[in-house]
Design a protein around this motif. Structure first.
Motif: not given
Length: 321
Positions: A51, A73-76, A78-79, A82
């Protein structure tokens, strides 16, 4: 610590940019398998290197991990937003006039956690509010994280707002009626209005069914001789206690007495209880059972047995604590 000139960020700087608690990000990266705990420091794994993680040396901090700013900006990562969790340190963003210790002490008083030599230990009531037991990787002490939405929980909001406003919130019958301007002076650092306060066009509801008539040795107002016996017993036993304490629910339910040291709610049942008061007391009993809160009823016929009943109950709960 900030990143180096090639826009690389330390984990703490990355957490700050993501607006996440530092401890939470370390735990998340560990759960993703990007870093691992080795001795007293964190180390990159193969996944972490893939990474873009690497090491940087500092004369002040020694060797530490840095990441490319593209991870923002990594989706993990960013998640995490939530499923974001929060600690008392993060709660200060919403209650800036409270310290971390104050928030933890308030949660302990509610029975959501216990403050021990090992750190903060989660209770069953704390689990009910979504608490999760964590460990500080540096010193091994127990920590607790909470779901981020806890700051919007009406019960928590009520309790922490009570501390912020020194008990004189807009829900209090003794709050002044002269304050008619609903807009807070944000520049002065005033506390934002209570979103859960009773609307101005609705009458204030006082849940108790009687008006206090006398005082115990500690100055607490009581309604009956039975309550006086219980209040004085608690005072002479050197047990700090609250009078007419709200239960940790949204409903306007209170118990006659609450002993935070052992998490005990006490209700005094008089001989002739009005119908309205009876339904409230029955609901209080039901809620205590649902939330597994320590609960003790003292009946009018037990007035001469107050010492025996409370000595036994407090001793039982003290062993559990």
């Amino acid at each position: 610590m900030t990143g180096s000139d090639d826009n690389r960020l330390s984990t703490s700087a990355l957490a700050k940019r993501l607006k996440l608690p530092i401890q939470q990000l370390f735990v998340t990266l560990r759960d993703y398998g990007w870093i691992d705990r080795r001795g007293k420091s964190w180390a990159l794994t193969g996944k972490g290197e893939l990474q873009g993680g690497s090491y940087q040396e500092s004369q002040r901090f020694g060797r530490y991990i840095v990441w490319p700013d593209s991870l923002l900006e990594h989706p993990l990562l960013s998640a995490i937003e939530t499923n974001q969790r929060i600690t008392p340190g993060g709660m200060r963003r919403y209650y800036p006039h409270l310290g971390v210790r104050q928030i933890n002490r308030n949660f302990a008083e509610l029975g959501m956690l216990s403050i021990t030599r090992r750190g903060l230990e989660l209770t069953s009531l704390g689990e009910h509010f979504g608490g999760r037991q964590e460990h500080d990787e540096d010193n091994g002490l127990l920590l607790i994280s909470w779901p981020h939405e806890i700051v919007d929980n009406p019960v928590i909001h009520r309790e922490l707002n009570r501390l912020v406003s020194d008990g004189f919130s807009s829900e209090s019958p003794i709050a002044t009626a002269a304050s008619t301007d609903p807009k807070p002076d944000l520049d002065s650092g005033a506390i934002a209005p209570d979103l859960f306060a009773t609307p101005a066009n609705e009458p204030l509801q006082v849940p108790r069914e009687t008006v206090h008539a006398r005082c115990g040795l500690d100055g607490h107002a009581v309604d009956s001789l039975l309550q006086l016996r219980v209040c004085d017993w608690l005072y002479e036993a050197q047990l700090a206690h609250a009078r007419d304490r709200s239960l940790p629910v949204e409903e306007p339910l209170t118990a006659d007495f609450y002993v935070p040291a052992v998490g005990l709610y006490i209700e005094c049942w008089e001989r002739d209880v009005p119908t309205s008061a009876l339904s409230r007391r029955l609901r209080t009993r039901e809620v205590c059972r649902e939330l597994k809160l320590a609960y003790q009823e003292i009946a009018a016929t037990d007035i001469e047995r107050v010492d025996d009943l409370l000595t036994k109950r407090v001793a039982e709960l003290s062993r559990k604590h």
